[in-house]
Design an enzyme around this catalytic site. Structure first.
Site, PDB file in Angstrom:
ATOM      1  N   ASP A  99       0.810  -1.211   0.000  1.00 51.24           N
ATOM      2  CA  ASP A  99       0.000   0.000   0.000  1.00 51.24           C
ATOM      3  C   ASP A  99       0.848   1.267   0.000  1.00 51.24           C
ATOM      4  O   ASP A  99       2.055   1.225   0.244  1.00 51.24           O
ATOM      5  CB  ASP A  99      -0.966   0.008   1.203  1.00 51.24           C
ATOM      6  CG  ASP A  99      -0.360  -0.602   2.464  1.00 51.24           C
ATOM      7  OD1 ASP A  99       0.871  -0.596   2.589  1.00 51.24           O
ATOM      8  OD2 ASP A  99      -1.120  -1.084   3.312  1.00 51.24           O
ATOM      9  N   ASN A 105      -7.227  -3.108  14.453  1.00 50.85           N
ATOM     10  CA  ASN A 105      -8.641  -3.397  14.157  1.00 50.85           C
ATOM     11  C   ASN A 105      -8.796  -4.618  13.246  1.00 50.85           C
ATOM     12  O   ASN A 105      -9.871  -4.876  12.734  1.00 50.85           O
ATOM     13  CB  ASN A 105      -9.306  -2.168  13.506  1.00 50.85           C
ATOM     14  CG  ASN A 105      -8.702  -1.814  12.146  1.00 50.85           C
ATOM     15  OD1 ASN A 105      -7.779  -2.480  11.678  1.00 50.85           O
ATOM     16  ND2 ASN A 105      -9.225  -0.774  11.517  1.00 50.85           N
ATOM     17  N   HIS A 150      -7.157  -5.092  10.339  1.00 53.48           N
ATOM     18  CA  HIS A 150      -6.964  -4.865   8.898  1.00 53.48           C
ATOM     19  C   HIS A 150      -5.698  -5.575   8.400  1.00 53.48           C
ATOM     20  O   HIS A 150      -4.770  -5.830   9.166  1.00 53.48           O
ATOM     21  CB  HIS A 150      -6.983  -3.378   8.523  1.00 53.48           C
ATOM     22  CG  HIS A 150      -5.781  -2.563   8.888  1.00 53.48           C
ATOM     23  ND1 HIS A 150      -5.862  -1.214   9.175  1.00 53.48           N
ATOM     24  CD2 HIS A 150      -4.458  -2.866   8.988  1.00 53.48           C
ATOM     25  CE1 HIS A 150      -4.654  -0.746   9.438  1.00 53.48           C
ATOM     26  NE2 HIS A 150      -3.789  -1.729   9.331  1.00 53.48           N
ATOM     27  N   GLU A 181      -9.745  -2.282   5.467  1.00 50.22           N
ATOM     28  CA  GLU A 181     -10.311  -2.017   6.775  1.00 50.22           C
ATOM     29  C   GLU A 181     -11.538  -2.917   7.015  1.00 50.22           C
ATOM     30  O   GLU A 181     -12.079  -3.500   6.066  1.00 50.22           O
ATOM     31  CB  GLU A 181     -10.732  -0.536   6.850  1.00 50.22           C
ATOM     32  CG  GLU A 181      -9.588   0.461   6.640  1.00 50.22           C
ATOM     33  CD  GLU A 181      -8.639   0.578   7.850  1.00 50.22           C
ATOM     34  OE1 GLU A 181      -8.599  -0.343   8.686  1.00 50.22           O
ATOM     35  OE2 GLU A 181      -7.936   1.604   7.933  1.00 50.22           O
TER      36      GLU A 181
HETATM   37  C1  F6R Z   1       1.577  -1.640   6.043  1.00 50.92           C
HETATM   38  C2  F6R Z   1       0.224  -2.195   6.130  1.00 50.92           C
HETATM   39  C3  F6R Z   1      -0.530  -2.226   7.418  1.00 50.92           C
HETATM   40  C4  F6R Z   1       0.332  -2.521   8.646  1.00 50.92           C
HETATM   41  C5  F6R Z   1      -0.510  -2.500   9.907  1.00 50.92           C
HETATM   42  C6  F6R Z   1       0.339  -2.676  11.153  1.00 50.92           C
HETATM   43  O1  F6R Z   1       2.069  -1.732   4.722  1.00 50.92           O
HETATM   44  O2  F6R Z   1      -0.301  -2.606   5.149  1.00 50.92           O
HETATM   45  O3  F6R Z   1      -1.558  -3.188   7.344  1.00 50.92           O
HETATM   46  O4  F6R Z   1       0.956  -3.755   8.487  1.00 50.92           O
HETATM   47  O5  F6R Z   1      -1.220  -1.305  10.002  1.00 50.92           O
HETATM   48  O6  F6R Z   1       1.191  -1.577  11.291  1.00 50.92           O
HETATM   49  P1  F6R Z   1       2.367  -1.573  12.357  1.00 50.92           P
HETATM   50  O7  F6R Z   1       3.323  -2.630  11.934  1.00 50.92           O
HETATM   51  O8  F6R Z   1       2.984  -0.198  12.257  1.00 50.92           O
HETATM   52  O9  F6R Z   1       1.756  -1.859  13.676  1.00 50.92           O
END
Ligand code: F6R
Length: 240
Positions: free
Chosen positions: A67, A135, A137, A142
């Site tokens: 992303d 959450n 995701h 989401e």
């Molecule tokens: C990042 C992504 C997100 C993160 C998730 C956890 O490319 O796609 O899904 O993996 O938000 O983020 P952290 O590792 O910062 O807790």
């Protein structure tokens, strides 16, 4: 789903590194699906150290990222393109033209999604690395995202904006929208490797491993993947 509980963040990163290195050594033409965020930083450090010390070869490896924030250029210090260069690519012998990520500055969002999907269709990801949102995701899919989605534009959930604001000057400066690979793209990877660290991920880990498979908790779809490994540290695995 195979679940590994590691003692702490370091040992989670080491277990993940063993799996990634094995993939690259076994198949020098591997296509790696990569994630940003805090969770994979330890793994990326180990990959860079290993490349420096042992010369593990990334010359024919391709990478594709999950992303990118909408409205940020690849030079922006908060962009995921820059995150990947600074935390991984600059430390490996990977050809920049073999690293793919959505263009956050694309003027036509719909064409950008189509362009990225075509890239994904042509690449066939060997192993997809994922972090977990608190959450539930995966990538920026989401809660409520349909399992059949491909690359699309998403409005970030308020909880995601809040979680990610720790890396920005203020909550207001966190972009509200992002390009993200869809759940269908992720499920097409041959293998999936999910990492989770910290007590704020415990509910999401439980939902991903033991919960009902539901679009309300996107990570639960991984229970349907034929080759998915989740490595959680003790704090993240606390509810299992
Ligand atoms: C990042 C992504 C997100 C993160 C998730 C956890 O490319 O796609 O899904 O993996 O938000 O983020 P952290 O590792 O910062 O807790």
């Amino acid at each position: 789903m195979k679940v590994i509980v590691a003692d702490d963040y370091e040992s989670m990163s080491e277990r993940a590194f063993e799996i990634m290195k094995d993939e690259v050594v076994r198949n020098p033409n591997s296509v790696l699906g990569l994630a940003t965020g805090t969770t994979p930083l330890g793994l990326y450090r180990l990959m860079v150290d290993d490349h420096k010390r042992n010369g593990t070869d990334y010359g024919s490896v391709k990478t594709v990222n999950l992303d990118e924030y909408m409205g940020l250029s690849s030079a922006d210090r908060q962009s995921y393109a820059r995150f990947m260069r600074e935390n991984l690519f600059d430390g490996l012998n990977i050809a920049r033209e073999n690293t793919y990520i959505e263009n956050g500055m694309a003027s036509d969002a719909e064409s950008e999604c189509l362009r990225y999907n075509e890239i994904l269709d042509g690449l066939n990801i060997d192993i997809q690395l994922l972090g977990l949102g608190s959450n539930g995701h995966i990538a920026f899919n989401e809660p409520g995202t349909q399992f059949g989605t491909e690359t699309h534009v998403v409005k970030l959930a308020d909880s995601t904006v809040k979680d990610n604001s720790r890396l920005f000057d203020s909550t207001e400066s966190v972009p509200t929208h992002a390009f993200t690979m869809g759940i269908k793209n992720i499920m097409q990877a041959k293998k999936v490797l999910v990492l989770a660290s910290g007590s704020n991920k415990a509910k999401a880990v439980y939902g991903a491993v033991r919960g009902e498979v539901t679009e309300e908790l996107p990570a639960s779809v991984l229970q349907l993947h034929p080759d998915c490994t989740l490595i959680a540290d003790r704090a993240a695995a606390a509810l299992l």
